[in-house]
Design an enzyme around this catalytic site. Structure first.
Site, PDB file in Angstrom:
ATOM      1  N   LYS A   9      80.567  14.279  24.187  1.00 24.35           N
ATOM      2  CA  LYS A   9      81.497  12.964  24.890  1.00 24.35           C
ATOM      3  C   LYS A   9      82.686  13.519  25.690  1.00 24.35           C
ATOM      4  O   LYS A   9      83.214  14.187  25.296  1.00 24.35           O
ATOM      5  CB  LYS A   9      81.655  11.954  23.876  1.00 24.35           C
TER       6      LYS A   9
ATOM      7  N   SER B 295      80.071   3.007  22.938  1.00 22.41           N
ATOM      8  CA  SER B 295      80.623   3.844  24.102  1.00 22.41           C
ATOM      9  C   SER B 295      80.001   4.942  24.199  1.00 22.41           C
ATOM     10  O   SER B 295      80.126   5.532  25.324  1.00 22.41           O
ATOM     11  CB  SER B 295      82.046   3.679  24.138  1.00 22.41           C
TER      12      SER B 295
ATOM     13  N   SER C 285      80.617   3.018  18.154  1.00 21.34           N
ATOM     14  CA  SER C 285      80.305   3.586  19.155  1.00 21.34           C
ATOM     15  C   SER C 285      79.390   4.758  19.229  1.00 21.34           C
ATOM     16  O   SER C 285      79.120   5.544  20.170  1.00 21.34           O
ATOM     17  CB  SER C 285      81.522   4.201  20.100  1.00 21.34           C
TER      18      SER C 285
END
Lengths: 96, 490
Positions: B81, B156, B180
């Site tokens: 990420k 997310s 997330s």
């Protein structure tokens, strides 16, 4: 929390150091007020004798040995600075 | 489904490397080709450095030839990420304000992955600063759900989940502040784990809400998630909130098939108030499956559930407003040049106005408001007290059950754009995941079926530091179903 409380968008945006356009101000204050209205739901809950929780586990002061460690070299630490000169970050003048 | 390397799990790739039938360079090439073939439509990556990945793979292969291999992850690509610090690599948080930032250091979990020989593979898209549940708040672009490109991948960590689902990486790291990791894993049909708060060091994770954030694995099966969790877990002196507690061998524990009588709690607040049972039907089927395996189910109550979203959006935005104060256009972010030489406060205001997207502005302003003079007690302190009550609900429940099962998300992935004008509706869609962050407990999302062709996730919540138990419970379902071997057509 009073029921009629509404957000003073000018003041809060200034505290948050974010410049907003007029369109953003009106859109955001509408949205934030409806979010705040929802958040006021918490008033239903009696929390008089409840300890606040800042952290999931009971961790208190965490100390490390007071020994010097090597930090980032100056050029590494400065390599993302938008403006630099002589190993320092250039900023707008803050004193008269 | 073909036999190509990119369809294989990290565990399978690790076995192939050990047997000498494939090299890390071949594996990395397969993933580069896969990304080149499908990422135009999935758009999971913010960037990747093919040359760098091949160089890491080459070093891994050389180690192996010399008999100096570093273990199961050596030579395996791990997607990241774009909020994890890797020395000399970009770290954008999918924000314009960090678009040219290059990290000067490795975060702790990155150091650990390097020490195990993993190939760090690409920077994956996310909602800007991890604020959102759809990856539509990214300042770079929107990622698509590999199962239906018109839909969101969740967020997310949407890039991480989409990349694993689309076989562009065998495993990836995400971060979970309010769901997330778990919610995008659920939407993309992959496994996602939010570890117990304190299990994984947050050093080198760009902070969103520090008392809630945890880094965790996204994978196509539980074995891979356990493998990756083992690599990143453990106490770290650079994160004073990481906990010094023994790290079990999760992979071995997850594979434990010995008999045990499990008692699972079903919280009525999560099921009775569910607006659309048809949207989560596979979760009910999974519960029936577990009953057939001798699991005992108990109806439980987590009475403060309805206050979780409100508490969360006070605590998370308050902490975010403080954490994001560092992005000021002065030290290491883009500076609004037109205002250079003017008042320094104007530099902050204009740099942040240009650098932050709409959702980030909304949350920073809300967080500033709830912390501002005169309102602190009414909002932040109140929310922290509610947080205590939410945690005690879980403590009470775990006195009589081993784990709790719920849907991960109220619905499968929605079409893009659905929540664009209604942030509160998007916040409410996190209802099943955020309590685990508030309580600090671990949560797993496991693919358990489809509704109209879209994956649905079963969430298994466990006791603090009992990740191995929720892996074991999940594994019993996974072994009896084929979901981990199903891929979207791309």
């Amino acid at each position: 929390m009073s029921e009629e409380r509404s957000i003073d968008i000018e003041k809060v945006a200034d505290l948050a150091r974010i410049a907003l356009t007029n369109d953003e101000k009106s859109k955001l204050s509408g949205q934030l007020n409806s979010i705040l209205e929802y958040i006021n739901k918490l008033n239903e809950l009696d929390t008089d004798d409840v300890e606040p929780m800042a952290h999931p586990h009971s961790v208190f002061n965490v100390w490390r040995e007071d020994k010097a460690e090597t930090g980032l070299p100056i050029q590494e630490a400065l390599k993302n600075a938008p403006k630099q000169r002589q190993n320092m970050i250039v900023v707008p003048k803050v004193v008269e | 489904m073909g036999d190509e390397l990119h369809f294989k799990s990290a565990g399978e790739l690790s076995d192939l490397l050990s047997s000498g039938s494939v090299s890390s360079v071949e594996i990395v090439k397969a993933f580069i080709n896969r990304v080149e073939a499908v990422d135009n439509s999935v758009k999971a990556f913010n960037s990747y450095d093919a040359e760098d990945a091949l160089a890491q793979a080459k070093v891994s292969d050389e180690r192996r030839v010399k008999g100096e291999t570093l273990g199961e992850l050596d030579g395996i690509p791990v997607g990241l990420k774009d909020n994890l610090a890797v020395k000399d690599q970009p770290l954008t948080c999918s924000s314009k304000i960090l678009e040219s930032f290059i990290s000067p250091y490795d975060g702790t979990c990155i150091q650990k992955l390097k020490a195990k020989g993993a190939v760090l593979w690409g920077r994956l898209n996310m909602d800007e600063f991890a604020m959102g549940s759809s990856t539509e708040n990214s300042g770079t672009h929107t990622t698509s759900n590999p199962w239906d490109l018109e839909r969101i991948p969740g967020g997310s960590s949407g890039g991480s989940a989409a990349a694993v689902a689309a076989c562009e990486a065998p495993v990836a790291l995400g971060s979970d502040t309010g769901g997330s990791i778990r919610q995008p894993a659920s939407h993309c049909g992959v496994v996602g784990l939010k570890p117990t708060y304190g299990r994984v060091s947050r050093f080198g994770l760009a902070a969103f809400a520090s008392s809630l954030d945890q880094i965790g694995p996204i994978a196509r099966n539980i074995d891979d998630a356990a493998l990756l969790l083992n690599a990143i877990s453990g106490y770290d002196s650079h994160d004073s909130t990481s906990i010094d507690i023994a790290v079990p061998n999760f992979r071995k524990a997850a594979a434990d098939v010995s008999d045990r009588k499990w008692t699972i709690g079903l919280p009525k607040e999560y099921f009775e108030e569910s607006s659309d049972p048809a949207a989560i039907m596979p979760v009910f089927d999974a519960i029936e499956f577990y009953k057939s395996q001798g699991f005992e189910f108990k109806n439980i109550s987590l009475p403060r559930t309805e206050y979780a979203v409100a508490s969360y959006y006070i605590i998370a935005t308050a902490e975010a407003s403080s954490n994001l104060a560092r992005y000021d256009g002065i030290r290491y972010t883009s500076r609004a040049e037109d205002f250079d030489g003017k008042d320094s406060i104007d530099v902050y205001r204009q740099s942040r106005a240009l650098g932050f997207g709409e959702e980030v502005k909304r949350r920073v302003i809300l967080g500033t408001y709830v912390l501002s003079s005169g309102y602190y007690d009414a909002y932040y302190l109140k929310a922290q007290k509610c947080r205590t009550l939410i945690r005690s609900d879980f403590e009470n429940a775990f006195e009589s059950v081993d784990a709790i099962m719920t849907p991960t998300s109220p619905t499968p992935a929605t079409l893009k754009g659905v929540h664009a004008e209604d942030p509160l509706a998007m916040y409410l869609s996190d209802i099943y995941t955020i309590s685990a962050n508030l309580a600090g407990i671990p949560g797993l999302s496991l693919p358990c079926g489809y509704v109209e062709g879209l994956p649905v996730g079963l969430q298994i919540l466990g006791k603090p530091f009992k990740e191995e138990e929720i892996f074991r419970v999940g594994r019993i379902f996974e072994k009896a179903h084929a979901f981990k071997d199903e891929y979207p057509e791309l």
